[in-house]
Design an enzyme around this catalytic site. Structure first.
Site, mmCIF file in Angstrom:
data_model
loop_
_atom_site.group_PDB
_atom_site.id
_atom_site.type_symbol
_atom_site.label_atom_id
_atom_site.label_comp_id
_atom_site.label_asym_id
_atom_site.label_seq_id
_atom_site.Cartn_x
_atom_site.Cartn_y
_atom_site.Cartn_z
ATOM 1 N N LYS A 17 0.847 -1.208 0.000
ATOM 2 C CA LYS A 17 0.000 0.000 0.000
ATOM 3 C C LYS A 17 0.874 1.246 0.000
ATOM 4 C CE LYS A 17 0.978 1.441 4.323
ATOM 5 N NZ LYS A 17 1.851 2.573 4.531
ATOM 6 N N VAL A 103 11.081 -3.969 1.919
ATOM 7 C CA VAL A 103 11.056 -4.220 3.366
ATOM 8 C C VAL A 103 11.422 -2.923 4.100
ATOM 9 C CG1 VAL A 103 12.080 -5.568 5.247
ATOM 10 C CG2 VAL A 103 11.612 -6.639 3.035
ATOM 11 N N ALA A 104 10.682 -2.630 5.175
ATOM 12 C CA ALA A 104 10.866 -1.383 5.931
ATOM 13 C C ALA A 104 10.851 -0.183 4.964
ATOM 14 C CB ALA A 104 12.150 -1.397 6.763
ATOM 15 N N GLY A 106 7.823 1.504 4.080
ATOM 16 C CA GLY A 106 6.619 2.318 4.190
ATOM 17 C C GLY A 106 5.479 1.815 3.324
ATOM 18 N N SER A 111 2.805 -6.314 7.119
ATOM 19 C CA SER A 111 1.354 -6.350 7.360
ATOM 20 C C SER A 111 0.647 -7.074 6.211
ATOM 21 C CB SER A 111 0.791 -4.933 7.461
ATOM 22 O OG SER A 111 1.433 -4.224 8.489
ATOM 23 N N ALA A 112 1.114 -6.850 4.987
ATOM 24 C CA ALA A 112 0.527 -7.518 3.822
ATOM 25 C C ALA A 112 0.688 -9.033 3.955
ATOM 26 C CB ALA A 112 1.203 -7.018 2.543
ATOM 27 N N ASP A 144 -2.134 -1.698 9.879
ATOM 28 C CA ASP A 144 -2.399 -1.741 8.436
ATOM 29 C C ASP A 144 -2.977 -3.079 7.981
ATOM 30 O OD1 ASP A 144 -1.121 0.736 8.377
ATOM 31 O OD2 ASP A 144 0.780 -0.081 7.658
HETATM 32 P P1 ATP Z 1 4.710 -0.049 7.701
HETATM 33 O O1 ATP Z 1 4.510 0.737 6.457
HETATM 34 O O2 ATP Z 1 3.579 -1.021 8.013
HETATM 35 O O3 ATP Z 1 5.078 0.751 8.901
HETATM 36 P P2 ATP Z 1 7.126 -0.985 6.486
HETATM 37 O O4 ATP Z 1 6.581 -1.239 5.127
HETATM 38 O O5 ATP Z 1 7.922 0.246 6.657
HETATM 39 O O6 ATP Z 1 5.939 -1.012 7.529
HETATM 40 P P3 ATP Z 1 7.762 -3.759 6.723
HETATM 41 O O7 ATP Z 1 8.308 -4.162 5.401
HETATM 42 O O8 ATP Z 1 6.369 -4.158 7.047
HETATM 43 O O9 ATP Z 1 7.966 -2.200 6.958
HETATM 44 O O10 ATP Z 1 8.799 -4.350 7.806
HETATM 45 C C1 ATP Z 1 9.055 -3.789 9.052
HETATM 46 C C2 ATP Z 1 9.877 -4.819 9.838
HETATM 47 O O11 ATP Z 1 9.047 -5.937 10.133
HETATM 48 C C3 ATP Z 1 11.053 -5.388 9.055
HETATM 49 O O12 ATP Z 1 12.209 -4.692 9.292
HETATM 50 C C4 ATP Z 1 11.135 -6.832 9.505
HETATM 51 O O13 ATP Z 1 12.142 -6.990 10.498
HETATM 52 C C5 ATP Z 1 9.794 -7.142 10.177
HETATM 53 N N1 ATP Z 1 9.013 -8.215 9.513
HETATM 54 C C6 ATP Z 1 8.374 -9.225 10.132
HETATM 55 N N2 ATP Z 1 7.727 -10.012 9.259
HETATM 56 C C7 ATP Z 1 7.945 -9.505 8.051
HETATM 57 C C8 ATP Z 1 7.528 -9.881 6.747
HETATM 58 N N3 ATP Z 1 6.773 -10.961 6.512
HETATM 59 N N4 ATP Z 1 7.907 -9.105 5.722
HETATM 60 C C9 ATP Z 1 8.664 -7.993 5.960
HETATM 61 N N5 ATP Z 1 9.119 -7.615 7.149
HETATM 62 C C10 ATP Z 1 8.743 -8.353 8.204
#
Ligand code: ATP
Length: 320
Positions: A17, A103-104, A106, A111-112, A144
């Protein structure tokens, strides 16, 4: 365990998202901020496959697999176990995640995957639950997660978990700049937002989505939607990750009709009018913008969807 049980498997596709609007209100007593956000799914997908197994495990592959936990910290595994506990399922499962969502970044990739695991396990265990019935567990897993069960474009309030639909007809074309270096931690970005507000002496008001964006989404006029994009975390993300200012500037100079950091960043989303403009912008950004992965995606798309369900295969299938 029988062969029939071992061979059951369900694959779910789930998008990432972006937030078309993210209004950050005051810090609540539970440590979360009160939010008003407009979520919007874009066509960048993870695939989560669950297969019945004797013990719980998770495997991660794909373009953005690096850094994703493969133990009990994986959010998809937590989701599957929470669903099993809630409904008295005594089976375990192997989860295989093919990651393409940054990953991380935003884009709520973790959550997906949690939303996808709920939908996949619900189907694997034949629990006959609706998406609405999965929502309370989803909300416990993360703010989310409920949205990614549904997808599309929706208003999120509370800490983002309370959803209301948005009437949005048609599609939007996006170019995404994805950092190839480290991501940003969501709590760090909120803390920086609080710090900047305190330093400036500003107090957050009760958050509400803007009428301009909701009106623009009704007709999906690119220029109006682009002008109404807003993210209260953008300044904090740029403060922690200054190259984002250059990225935003580069995309705008190259003709994007809207530019915004997605959620807590560092992914940046640029809005353009057509597929052809998306190609032009992505070529320009790759040549002249700060180094990063450039992706094109349209939105909105559906949330977590079962795309493959391998039925039990009994021993008769092996006798020829
Ligand atoms: P948001 O936008 O929901 O705040 P984000 O997109 O910035 O999150 P994510 O990719 O969801 O960040 O990952 C945040 C952290 O969650 C990662 O650094 C990782 O250590 C942990 N994590 C746990 N499970 C997962 C997964 N299935 N996929 C990605 N990261 C995961």
């Amino acid at each position: 365990m029988s062969l029939a049980v071992e061979s059951r498997g369900v694959t779910v596709r789930v998008p990432g998202k972006i937030n078309l609007e993210l209004v950050v209100g005051p810090l609540r007593e539970d440590g979360y901020h009160e939010l008003a956000t407009v979520y919007h799914t874009v066509g960048v997908f993870d695939y989560v496959t669950v297969t019945a197994a004797d013990t719980w495990s998770v495997q991660v592959s794909g373009a953005t697999a690096a850094g994703v936990p493969t133990g009990s910290g994986n959010l998809a595994l937590k989701a599957a176990k929470m669903l099993a506990r809630r409904y008295g399922v005594e089976e375990a499962a192997t989860l295989s995640i093919e990651k393409n969502i940054p990953v991380a970044g935003g884009m709520a990739g973790g959550s997906a995957d949690a939303a996808a695991a709920l939908v996949a396990c619900e189907s694997l265990w034949e629990l006959q639950l609706t998406r609405d019935e999965l929502e309370p567990i989803a909300a416990r897993l993360g703010s989310d997660v409920p949205f990614l069960l549904h997808g599309g474009t929706a208003i999120g309030s509370g800490r983002g978990e309370r959803l209301a639909p948005v009437l949005a007809r048609g599609e939007l074309h996006w170019v995404l700049w994805v950092s190839t270096e480290s991501g940003l931690s969501t709590p760090d970005v909120y803390a920086e937002c609080d710090r900047l507000r305190e330093a400036a002496g500003t107090e957050a008001a009760d958050p509400a989505p803007s009428g301009e964006l909701i009106a623009a989404l009704r007709t999906m006029q690119t220029a109006e939607v682009g002008a109404a994009l807003r993210n209260d975390l953008q300044e904090a993300a740029c403060s922690l990750y200054p190259v984002l200012r250059e990225v935003l500037e580069a995309g705008t100079t190259l003709g994007a009709q809207g530019a915004i950091v997605s959620g807590s960043g560092p992914t940046v989303a640029f809005l353009v009018g057509t597929q052809a403009e998306a190609i032009d912008l992505s070529v320009g950004l790759a040549a002249r913008g700060p180094a990063g992965d450039i992706r094109r995606a349209t939105g909105p798309v559906a949330g977590a969807q079962v795309i493959q369900s391998v039925a039990p295969t009994g021993p008769h299938n092996f006798t020829g």
